[in-house]
Structures are given as C-alpha cells and as structure tokens.
Design a protein around this motif. Sequence first.
Motif, short mmCIF file in Angstrom:
data_model
loop_
_atom_site.label_atom_id
_atom_site.label_comp_id
_atom_site.label_asym_id
_atom_site.label_seq_id
_atom_site.Cartn_x
_atom_site.Cartn_y
_atom_site.Cartn_z
N ARG A 141 0.79 -1.22 0.00
CA ARG A 141 0.00 0.00 0.00
C ARG A 141 0.83 1.27 0.00
N ILE A 146 -0.98 -4.55 -9.15
CA ILE A 146 -2.18 -4.72 -8.33
C ILE A 146 -3.21 -5.56 -9.08
N MET A 172 -5.02 -9.12 -8.03
CA MET A 172 -6.46 -9.34 -8.03
C MET A 172 -6.77 -10.58 -8.87
N VAL A 177 -6.05 -13.70 -6.94
CA VAL A 177 -7.10 -13.97 -5.96
C VAL A 177 -8.31 -14.60 -6.66
N ILE A 237 -9.22 2.82 -4.70
CA ILE A 237 -10.47 2.09 -4.96
C ILE A 237 -10.16 0.64 -5.33
N SER A 238 -9.14 0.47 -6.18
CA SER A 238 -8.73 -0.86 -6.60
C SER A 238 -8.32 -1.69 -5.39
N ASN A 239 -7.58 -1.06 -4.51
CA ASN A 239 -7.14 -1.75 -3.31
C ASN A 239 -8.33 -2.24 -2.48
N ARG A 240 -9.34 -1.39 -2.40
CA ARG A 240 -10.53 -1.75 -1.61
C ARG A 240 -11.24 -2.94 -2.25
N MET A 241 -11.36 -2.87 -3.57
CA MET A 241 -11.99 -3.98 -4.29
C MET A 241 -11.20 -5.26 -4.01
N ASN A 242 -9.90 -5.11 -4.04
CA ASN A 242 -9.02 -6.22 -3.76
C ASN A 242 -9.30 -6.83 -2.38
N ASP A 243 -9.49 -5.95 -1.40
CA ASP A 243 -9.78 -6.40 -0.04
C ASP A 243 -11.08 -7.18 0.00
N SER A 287 -16.33 1.78 -11.74
CA SER A 287 -15.57 0.98 -10.77
C SER A 287 -16.32 0.92 -9.45
N ASN A 288 -16.84 2.06 -9.04
CA ASN A 288 -17.58 2.11 -7.79
C ASN A 288 -18.78 1.16 -7.81
N ASN A 342 -17.71 -2.30 -7.49
CA ASN A 342 -17.39 -2.46 -6.09
C ASN A 342 -18.64 -2.77 -5.27
N MET A 377 -19.80 -6.26 -5.94
CA MET A 377 -18.93 -7.20 -5.25
C MET A 377 -19.22 -7.26 -3.76
N LYS A 411 -15.61 -2.56 8.75
CA LYS A 411 -14.92 -2.31 7.49
C LYS A 411 -15.65 -1.25 6.67
N TRP A 441 -18.60 -1.41 5.20
CA TRP A 441 -19.11 -1.93 3.93
C TRP A 441 -20.58 -1.63 3.69
#
Lengths: 354, 354, 354, 354, 354
Positions: free
Chosen positions: A208, A286, A290, A293, D286-292, E287-288, E291, E294, E351, E353
């Motif tokens: 990060r 990144i 993904m 995963v 945002i990508s990181n969050r999606m990853n999480d 993207s959002n 998200n 997901m 988190k 969410w």
Amino acid sequence: MSPKRARSSRKAGLPPGTLVHVGEKKAEKVRITVMDYDESRIEEKELDSADQCGAYRDKPTVTWVNVDGVHEPSVIENIGRCYDLHPLLLEDILHTIQRPKAEDFESYVFMVVKMLYLRREDGKAEAEQVSVVLGENYVLTFQERPGDVFEVIRDRLRSGKGRIRKMGADYLAYSIMDAIVDNYFLVLEALGDDVEELEEEVVDRPDRGTLGRIYALKRELLFLRRSVWPLREVISGLERGESLLFRKPTLVYLRDVYDHTIQVIDTVEANREVVSGLVDVYLSSISNRMNDVMKVLTIIATIFIPLTFIAGIYGMNFQYMPELAWRPAYFVVLGLMAFVASLMMAYFKRKDWF
Amino acid sequence: MSPKRARSSRKAGLPPGTLVHVGEKKAEKVRITVMDYDESRIEEKELDSADQCGAYRDKPTVTWVNVDGVHEPSVIENIGRCYDLHPLLLEDILHTIQRPKAEDFESYVFMVVKMLYLRREDGKAEAEQVSVVLGENYVLTFQERPGDVFEVIRDRLRSGKGRIRKMGADYLAYSIMDAIVDNYFLVLEALGDDVEELEEEVVDRPDRGTLGRIYALKRELLFLRRSVWPLREVISGLERGESLLFRKPTLVYLRDVYDHTIQVIDTVEANREVVSGLVDVYLSSISNRMNDVMKVLTIIATIFIPLTFIAGIYGMNFQYMPELAWRPAYFVVLGLMAFVASLMMAYFKRKDWF
Amino acid sequence: MSPKRARSSRKAGLPPGTLVHVGEKKAEKVRITVMDYDESRIEEKELDSADQCGAYRDKPTVTWVNVDGVHEPSVIENIGRCYDLHPLLLEDILHTIQRPKAEDFESYVFMVVKMLYLRREDGKAEAEQVSVVLGENYVLTFQERPGDVFEVIRDRLRSGKGRIRKMGADYLAYSIMDAIVDNYFLVLEALGDDVEELEEEVVDRPDRGTLGRIYALKRELLFLRRSVWPLREVISGLERGESLLFRKPTLVYLRDVYDHTIQVIDTVEANREVVSGLVDVYLSSISNRMNDVMKVLTIIATIFIPLTFIAGIYGMNFQYMPELAWRPAYFVVLGLMAFVASLMMAYFKRKDWF
Amino acid sequence: MSPKRARSSRKAGLPPGTLVHVGEKKAEKVRITVMDYDESRIEEKELDSADQCGAYRDKPTVTWVNVDGVHEPSVIENIGRCYDLHPLLLEDILHTIQRPKAEDFESYVFMVVKMLYLRREDGKAEAEQVSVVLGENYVLTFQERPGDVFEVIRDRLRSGKGRIRKMGADYLAYSIMDAIVDNYFLVLEALGDDVEELEEEVVDRPDRGTLGRIYALKRELLFLRRSVWPLREVISGLERGESLLFRKPTLVYLRDVYDHTIQVIDTVEANREVVSGLVDVYLSSISNRMNDVMKVLTIIATIFIPLTFIAGIYGMNFQYMPELAWRPAYFVVLGLMAFVASLMMAYFKRKDWF
Amino acid sequence: MSPKRARSSRKAGLPPGTLVHVGEKKAEKVRITVMDYDESRIEEKELDSADQCGAYRDKPTVTWVNVDGVHEPSVIENIGRCYDLHPLLLEDILHTIQRPKAEDFESYVFMVVKMLYLRREDGKAEAEQVSVVLGENYVLTFQERPGDVFEVIRDRLRSGKGRIRKMGADYLAYSIMDAIVDNYFLVLEALGDDVEELEEEVVDRPDRGTLGRIYALKRELLFLRRSVWPLREVISGLERGESLLFRKPTLVYLRDVYDHTIQVIDTVEANREVVSGLVDVYLSSISNRMNDVMKVLTIIATIFIPLTFIAGIYGMNFQYMPELAWRPAYFVVLGLMAFVASLMMAYFKRKDWF
C-alpha cells in the motif's frame, strides 16, 4: 528536501522593499566571513558587524563576503548600504522563496540559486537559497544556514593553486555556481538510488505504501526540476554575455556550468519518465494480484460446487431412488466425483491457471 | 546499451579543468594510432607515446589521430598540450557522460557524440562517447574502448578511392560523424525487431515479465532519444556554417548527415509511440484474462447453485412432504434440474459467453 | 500502407554518394517517358535508354522526364550525368526511405514527397516515394513503381486546355505536388470510413481483435502524419519563395497546395484524437461486460445461497426439531423461501441491476 | 471562486462600444472615491457624481479615482467622457468577463486584472475584475464590488511614508498591481491547505465524494491559472517598457511584480501536478478496496466450500456407506475438516493475504 | 454541428481553379442581395442575376453584396469576373471545407470564416462557411444557406445610427467578423449547458450511453476548436495591419474581435479540460458500481456459506453423533448460527461496507 510552503502571506500588504525575513525563524547569530585576496596574498577574517565591510570595498583586491543566516534584516540592510544595493534586491535575499534568477543592476549582478546538498549527519538532501551579488571586485554570498558546498573553493583560495587567485571576482562567482551545480549530481545520485530501489519494490513486493513512495519521489523530482530549469536560463543568459561583469575568459567556464545544468535537467527528466512509468507498473501489479485472488476462488469454487451438487442429489429423501439400494453406488459416486474434479483440473491446467 | 549512471560525484569539488577519468576503470594500455595523408600518399602508424604527435602537427597533410581509451589522463594531457587544447575540453573528453555537443574554439571545433554499435560477439548494442576535435589540418578522435565503426573510413583512406583523400580534414570529420549516424540505423533495426517481437508477445502470450520488457525497451528508446536529439542540434549548427572550419563543399554533406539524424529521430519517436501503446494493449489483455476467469466462475456457479438448492429442498427432513412418496418424483426432479441447467446454458450462449 | 522498415543497414559503411537501391528488388525494366511541350506543341515519347535525355536538355521547351522504377542505379546515374545532378541527390532518389524534404541546389530544386494512392485493383492504400527535380526548363520525376496519380496532369498537357501549357516548368512541378496532395484526401476518406466503422464496432460489438484494429489504424495515421508534417514545411518554404525557380505567378498556387496540406494535417490530427478516444471507450466497454458478468453471478448467488441455507437447516438430523413434525411446515418453509427470493429480487430491481 | 459563466449572450448583436453591464445586477449605488496627492499634501474625498472628476483632471497632482461597482453604465460613461477614454475600453470595463490584458492607447494604458481575495467574513476566496487606467497624472480603478485589497496602499498614501507619495502615477499603478498579485499568495495558501487535506483524505479515507472534491480543486486551479498566465504576459510587456507611461525607475518594481507572478504560476502548476496525481492515487485506492473485498470473499468461500462438500458426502443416503457405521467416524471427519481448513489458512498466510 | 466529412474526392484530378461545388447539393435558387450606402443614403435591393453587380462597382459608396448559396458555380463565376477575383479564390468559396484563413490579394483581402449559430427552429447549433472579400469600397459575403447572424448589422445600416454608415468598407467587414465571433458565445453557452448536464449525469446516474455522450461533446469541442484556433491567427494578422485595406481607425476594433476570439478559445479549452476529466469520473463511477456489486455478493456469501456448512455437518448421517440426541441441540445450533452471522455483520460494519 521537500518544497517549503510559501508563507509569503506574512509579507502581503507591506510596501515594496520592506525587509522582512520569510522562512524559519532562527536564534543563531548571523556569521559574516570575509576572504580578501589577490594573486600574492590572502586575508581571511570573521566580521563582528556588517559595518566593517566598508574597509574592503574600495581596495583593488577581490573580496568575498559570505553571510550565513538571513534572518536578521538589519545585517542585510547594513551590507546593502555599504555596497549600495537596491532595496528590492535586499528584499529578495530575505524572502527565501525566490525562483533562481539573475538580474543585472549594471554596477553589479544579482543571482539567486537553490543550493542542494546531502547533510553530513544523515545523508539526507537539504535545500537552501543562496543569493550571490557580483560587483567589479567583490562577491557577496548570502545563505540561509551555516554549512555549504563552498569549502573546496576556500581551500583552493587558501592554497593559491590553479587559476582562481589569478582571476577576478567573476571567476570566483563562476566557481560558486559551479560548486552548487556539481552538488546537484550528488543529490541526483541519491535520488537515482531511491528510484532504482523503488523500481525493484514495485515489481517484487508492492504494498500500500508503494504508491505513496512513488509520489513522494515524483515530488522531489518536481522540486528539483523547478530549481534547475530556471537556473538553466540564468546561466545561459550570463554565458551569452548579457552582463559585462563576466569577462570574456570566464564565459567559456560558464558554458561548462551550462553544460552541467543541461545534464542535470536531462537526468531529472529521464528519472521523471521512469517514475511516471512506475505508476503503470504498480497498477498492473495490483491487477495481477487481483487476478491471482480471482483464480484461486474460481478454481476452488468451480471444482467443489458440482461435487457438492452430486452429494446433494444423493442426500435427497425420496422414497424411490434406485441407486441408493445399489451396493457399490457409494463408491461409484465417489469415483465419479474424482473424475469430475480431475476433468476440471485438466481444464485449468490447459488454460495455464496454475 | 543501458544509460550508465552518472558517477560524477567522484569529480564534485575539484577545480575546473582537473583531468579525472569518470567511467569504468580499465587496465588496457591506451592505444594511439595516426593516419597522415594527402592526395598522393598515406602513412599509418601506431604511436608509443602521445608526445610523438608533435611531428605531425605542422605538416600540411591531413592527420587523423585516434585514441582508444581515455582512462589515462596523462595521455590526454600530452595530446592536449601538443595541439594546444583548452583544459575544459580535455576534462570533457575524460568525463564520458557528456551530452552530444559542438563547441567552437575558433582554431578548432570540439564535438562530442555517442557512438552506438552492435558488438561483433553477441549482436548486443553498446554505447560509448566519441570526442572529435577538428583543426585546420587534423582530426583527433577519442574513444572509450578499442573497437569502433570507423574501419570503413580507414579502408577508404587506404584505398584512396572516392573523394576522401582529395578533401580536407573537415571532410574526414564529416565522414566520422556519418559513420556514427549510419550505425544508429543498425541499432534501430535491432530495436525494431525487439519491438515487433514484443508486440506479438503482448497480444499472444503476455506474462508477468512482459511489462518489464516493455519498460526496458522504453528505456532503451529513451536513451537513444537522449543521444540523438542533441546530436540533431549539433549537426544543424555545423551545417548552417557556424564554424569556419567546415568549408562550403563539405556543408552539403553535413546536410545529408542532418537528414539521417532526423530520420533516426523520426524512427525513434515512432517506436516510442508504438511501445507506449503496448502498455494499453497489455493492460487490456490482462483485463480480458480476468474477464475469462470471471466467466468460468459465473457459468459454473450460476448453473449449479440453483440445482444444489433443489437438491437441498428434497434433503429436508419434514415428516409431511407429499412429493417424497410419489414414485416418479426422483426422476421428475432430475429432469427439472436438467431443464434448469439447459435454460442457463442457453442464456449464456445468447450472451456470447462461450 | 504500413511504413516500410528502414533496411538502410545494407548501406551503412559505404562512401557517401554511392548509388545502392534500398527497397524491394524488382525485376521489371525501368521505364523512362518524356513529355516535351510548349504552348503550341507537345511531344510524348518513351526512351529506350537514359542517354537519350540529352536531346531535350538544351531546348527552350519544358521537358518532363518521368522514371518508373529506381532499382537500376545505372539509369539514375545516367540521367544524373545528363542533368548534372549532385551525387547525394541521386543517392536519395534510390534510397527510398527519405523524409519529405526540399533542397535548393541553386540551378535546380530537389523535392522528395510521399505519394499515397488507392490501388485500382483492390482499393487498398499504397505509398511510394516520388523524387522531383525542378530545373530551369525541365522537371524530372522518379517513382518506385509504375502507376501513379499524374494521369490527370498528362491529360491536361495533351489537351492543352487551361494554363498548364502556357506556364513554365515550375507550374508543372506545382501540378505534380498538387496531384499528390489531392490524393491524400482520397486516402484520408478511406481511413475516415475505417475510423467510423471501428467506432461502431467498439460501441456495439467489441471483441479481442478490436484493440488490435484500433492500433493498426493508429499506426496508419501515424505514418500519414509523418508523411504530411514535413511536407508542410517543404511547401511552406517553397511558397515563401526560398527558391528562385518558382516564379511569382506560381507562388499563389503553391499557397493553395499549402492550404490543402494544412487541411490534411488537420483531418489526420482530428482522426488521431478520435482513435485515441476509442481506446478509452473500448476499455470501458470491457469493464461494462465484466460488470454484467459480475451482476449475473451476484444475483444468482445472492438469491440461492440463503435459500440453500434454509433447506440445509431442515436437512439437519437432530432428534428434537419441533418444526419437522408440524404438518404444514414444508409448505410454510417453501413460502418463506419464495418470500426471501422476492425480497432479493426487489432489492436488485431497486438497485437497477436488471 | 468558481469561474462565472459568460452570459455574454446578453450582448450579442449590439453595436460595438454599447455600454451594457454583463454580470450580476446589483442595487447598491456606485461609489466614487478620489485621492489626490503630491509629495506635500493629500486630499481624500467621495464624489457624489462622476461629473466632479473634471476638477482633478488638469491639476499637476496625482489623482486616483476608484469606482466601486460597474453596474451603472452612465457613471462609467461620464468618467470616460471626462478622461476622454475610448468607447471599447468602457465596454470592457462593464463587460466583466475579460481576460487579463494591457492595451496601450498612447495617452493612457488600460489594464484588466483579476483580483482574488479571501472574504473577511468566511475566509472564502472571491474573484472580481479590476480595470485600471493609467494616464499621465491619474490612475482610474474600476471594481465590481466594494471591498478590495488596496487598503494598505491607501494607508501608505495617507501616512506619506516610503516612496509612494514622491513618485508618479505609474508607481501608484504598480502598487495596485503589486497588491493584487500579493493577494494571490494568500489565496494560493488557502488552496494549498485544501490540496494537503485532500491528499490525506485520498490516502486514508477516500469516499465517493473524494473524486468530486479533486475535480473541484482542479477547476479552481484551472481558473487561477487562466487568471495568472495572461497576467504574466501583461506585466512582462509593461516591464519591457512597451508603454512610455511607465517611467524607467518604476520598471525595476514591475520586474519584481513579474517575479511574483512567475512564482504564483510555478506554485499553481506544482499544485496542478499534485492534484493530477491524486486521481491515480484515488483510483488505485479504490482498486485496493476492491481487492480487499475479493480477498475476504475468497478466503471464506475457499475454506468453507470444500468443508461443505465433505459434509455433503456424509449426508448422502446410500444404504451401503461403511464409514457411517464406524463409531469414531464423526470425530475423524470433523478432524479432517479442521485439517483442511488450517491447510487453506496456511496457504493464504503464505500468499500474504492477511 | 458535427464536422462534415470532406468529400473533396469529387475534386481530385481537376485542374486548379475549376469551379465545382463541394457540399450538399441544393435546389433553391441562389439569392443575391445588395446594400449600397454612404453617410447620407442607403439602397437595398435583391439582384436577379450576378451581372447586375457591375453597376455598383465603380460608385464611391460602400457596397455589400451578400450571396446566399454557393451551389451554382456560374453565379460565383460572374461575380468573380465582375470584381476581378482570382480563380483560386472562387474555388475556395465553392469548396466549403476550408480552414479559416485570410489571404491578401493586394487589391482585396479574402477571408474564410466558420459561422456558428443556433437554429431558430430547434435551438440546435449549425455551422456554415462564410467567405468574405473586402475591397476598396465593397464587401462580398458568400454563405452556404439562407439565414445568418448579420441581421443586426443590416438593422444598424438601415437605421444609420452609430458609426457604421460613417466608416468605410473595412468597418463593415469588421462588423461581419464581430457578429460571427459574438455568436460563438451563444453556441458556447449551449455547449456549456450540455457540459454541466453531463457532469451531473456522470456523477448521479451514469449509464452505457454516457461515455458516448462524453465523446460526442468532445468532438463538438474539437470541431469548435478547429474553427476558432485558425481564426485567431487570421484576426491577429489583420489586426497587426498586414493588409492595407484595414485602415488604422478600424484596427482597434479588430483588436476587440481578437480579444473575443481569445476568450472563446479560453472557454473552449476550459471545457475540453472539464470534459476530459469526465472520462476519469465516469470510469471511476463504473468501478464504484462494480465495487458495490462485489460487496453485496461478498456479504451474502460470507455470511451464509459458513452457516450452510454448520447445517451440513448436522445433516451428516453418521450413526454416532452425540449432539443429535441432545435435546436443546437444535436451538443451540440455531443460536450459534445467529452468533456467527452477527459476528460477520459486525466485521463488515467495522470495514464500513454498508
């Protein structure tokens, strides 16, 4: 080496030429040192007060007055009175957020440069504004802090080796510029090492914080660029002989400094391109993660969901389900499951998923 | 061919004109060869020491002194003394991280160029700095390493065919520039092949290393660009007749070199655009793969999850579930499952998912 | 119309002015045609050998010598000898990877242009280098292949209508440039159609090949751009009257060609912007598809996973589960499931997911 | 500080020089104040009507007429008549969407500048157009609203300290420009604080509104840039002495304003680069969050799906399943499940997923 | 307002100066109107044929001949003959895909401009080419269609108010340019409204068509830009007094038009930056959404998968499972499930969410 925020608000509204120091307040006393020399002798002295400057002004020898610390307006004002400097010039010396520039006031040239150097203590880069005034037979330098990159010049002056004692004040001014630009290379190398380290990190183990580090580096390069680009125009102007104070034999040396400045710019720009590319690499890495995963999820889910379904079928409670009573059925079904699973595995293998 | 890191720090703080070699240290002896010719005769010789240069200086013939290796400052100094060269020029010869440039010292022109060539052994590109000094009747060339692209010029000199022996030192200097620029095309072709290969790789079989390879290529192109862009200005300046040492009949040849330089730049820029585009293609092809993974997961999960649910219903242990006792129920449910599954399949087919 | 790879390596190392053809080897014989005219008469002839040129050289009439095929150096050399052309010029004619340029040799102007045209057979665009030499009373044109865009000029010459027969060689040279630039519009229109088609494809039915097609188009536009940009400077230079061979009355016509060139550039740049935008659209449309896939997965999984869980509860084998014995329990649970499912559906509806 | 929409449509079709106010309609009365001074005395007065201007016109003293409010064309017209100003100039004063510019009408210079300041009430930035007319012995300033950044100038005029009362109208005009540019720094600092805040937000707690805030900041910087870039040319033109109304001693002060303008531009550009980078950081975060999200899903699904499958197997109702009767089987299976789960966990641990 | 495709192919191959109309074919008759005026009187008339022009040519009054429709080459030819215009000029009038330009033919100036206006019927923007010829005492304007933005000029001419009747043909030409540029603001405002609308759409309710709309807007801005950028150079050239036909008093008015053009360009560029930013916002908002999808999937799956697993355990048919016989077991397990579920919910809450 991060760009200081311009707290120039402290100045807004004051009449032009008002001497107010803009920068960190400091407690140390301002230190004034003088080196006065000609080909045959050299005198080195620390002045107690700025008024003592007058003694050197009218001598034919070359005088280098160096001031460490610009936080005491009265000192700057005294020196300014002694050498008859324009009030706006003095204002710029105190106002340490100037862009590098050169201004020709006919009887003297005023140059502002950013000096970058690696601190001796921790190897970190540090920036400060150096104001240089070149007159007929004197050079004045004003620095924000003690500690500079001019020790090599002082040693050469003391030893009297080389050209420096034989040539005039303009050569001394050139030497100062040269010393400053030469140090840019040191800072660039440190930055270059950071860039290389970051490159490895981005490819091998991005986390990060990586993007933050990329942007920090980007900003340092941006700051460096903002220091060097105007410097280039400054030196190019001087080299073209815009000011008569730089005499012909010194111009060829200025051309050399100019070449170095261009090299610094080149290196900065190349590093900027590399660092820009790193953002793409980071984002792609990144994406790759993904992807990984997703693949794990897909492989597991895709193998077990159909198997669970088969198990579900034979978990139904219908009274008439002929297979249930068939003795080897259980083992046949287990075999079927193993077969379906290996089919899936083969498919993923072919798709090159693991 | 990767850009060497500027280890100029070794130099910071030294007086200007100090001769310190910046570059890899090498053990081999410096080799000095001389070709001295006029229209009627040619002499070729290897000198034992730089002092022997003096013998050729005042002859009316054209003298080409070539020095392989610049890691011995004393050799360069001797030649410099012999031809009365400016100390800053000598410094630049040793300091092999110069940008291409041309400097006019009136009685001679000093040119710095980057020579690129494919090593004979392995076909890999290699770069080195060539410094060229053109005087009234001599040309001095300084190279970092033995091995160069000038063999064709030597052959032409030896054979005496064509114009080269009839024209002066300026034509020789032109021939050297021309040979260097011509070799850029060879390197460009090798790079072009790499670009094409990479393009195929990106589309057909991108892997984790691909992006790294794209960036490596980008850097080589960046390096090439940094070598050629300044060269263009250098040659354009010479072609416009800035130096009187290049005589009128030679200028039309310089224009030809200039055209080649522009072509090299054009090709480099075109390749840079192509390589830039590759990053997009790569990222999109990663996206496509992710898409594929997602589709497999979705198809499998979407077909079996409802089926598993149906099986789950009839796995419930309620005492009163009328279907359970119905004899054909099991087969009807199996049929229902097959029907739901084919419905799903049809849906995916229509969506063009496989 | 793809840019040919510069196989100039075949040339590296040869002395300047050496005539070596760089390009595809061809077997056909070089064809030399001559049109010789003044206001009152016109002669058209095909020459057997290049030596016959001499007959036309000193006549006061305007002579247009057109050479189809540059793969026979001896032919070019003969014509060069006849019209006393510079060897570097002849080299450039054979070396068909020149950038468009104009060079003034005082007694003649040498222009290199890229001719683009749609092949009659299949409507595909093709590029070739046309070298034009304009002298006092002659125009020489060298083309790589038979087939060109000059038929309209020949017809006008033959018919004698309009200004063309009344004006000099410079007007003929202008007409040739004009014909070439006019054909750019045809090629641009074909490209424009491709761009429009691609735009529809990207939005309506993007597939894996789409990105490849976008990049192919980008390259063609890049190639076109590289052909036209230098042309603009060429014509702008001629129009400003840099060469005395273009007389005043012709200059206004050159200004017209210049305007057309600018229009071509404008259109190319506009197309380039459009095509650049297509990459974004494509990537976003891939994203949209991924989004669709995800939604289907999510809807199915989200509806059935809770239902399956409910079924799972009542599939547990605890001895004491009061609901199991309750007669309407089965139907109540089925109802509950339907209720949960419709709740989910309503949620998705509200979220606008289908 | 958002850029006002150009409602210039209200003007389209009117003859040039028609005085129509374009901007917000305001009810307040236009306020005209006059400061008339020379070295020895100063008079300050508020005029009831624009006609009273005439009294000051022909005095040798310097007159500063300041007009607050440009929404009454008749007032502007009267002043224009009094000082004999060009109708197009008056039109520009009312038409408050001008770009910064300087126009030389020989007997006076017309300058349009954007004044930015932080409102006293709430610290928000506000922009308004200031039109300055500099004549031989007068300065006219026109502002859209009461409230400005000139109070410091008025104080200096009243107190009579410093140079301002000793120098002419050009120095007053300079002081006005200087005060305006100095205030840019205040606004920049406020913006700089916003940028820093946003940087933290993007990294630590990005939400849906973040991108909107980034773009709002981008727009403010864009607006600032559009105000300052033309200003730079304006001041650079004046500083080069394009207008004779600025006398030599004042030019050095203009150079100082010019330096400040460059500094403002520099800071704006640096901020723009930083803000541009923020978009990347935001998207990556945002990508990181999606990853999480994906990782959580994958971990849970991957652990439980195989376990559920095992449970499913022993939920099948085959009559012959030997394990079922084995007494410790239940515990062995539970143990197996625990083992599989910990295997999975170990795998994720190794992959560094949590 | 979309840029018409250049169907110039229809022209390729014709001799220069051939009058062929390029554009939509139209059936309406070409309409020629004349306004002939001096300070004291004005005559307005519609001509039946182009030949009648001659009557006005040699009068000392100012004559404005306006031609609506350029699809009849013979009409243009007649007017051209009457005013002695160059054939290439006439060609450009018919060939309505010109870039804005100004050409000085000494006895007259030829200007090509793009006129943009909002159609009265539906408020949509429309573009057409207006060719203006300014001679000593006449102005000729050629438009593609009836309907223009000059009605205001005609009214001013008829009423005789203001300067227009007192000044010469150059002032009329200026007024025409001014009217055209003023209308750009109207079109810009309409576009600006579209941009604002789109901004809201992108943030609040982006759908598949949004990106298409962004690109459509981008293209309109691109087209606008291509119309205005060259216009700027045109007017800047005229304003610098390149043509003697524009007399000194008119030049200050041209400067005003120039300022407006710059403002238009500024606004177009600002809008382009805004629209460019929209693509990022759009992609991020997609993207959002992904998200969100997901997250829903993950929450549902993550809560129910473990619960289903627990249910699965107690659905196993082992003969020895001690819990099964324990009376409260069922309720304990239900409680356990509720506990696990709330644990999960708490985790997601933390988190952030939902």
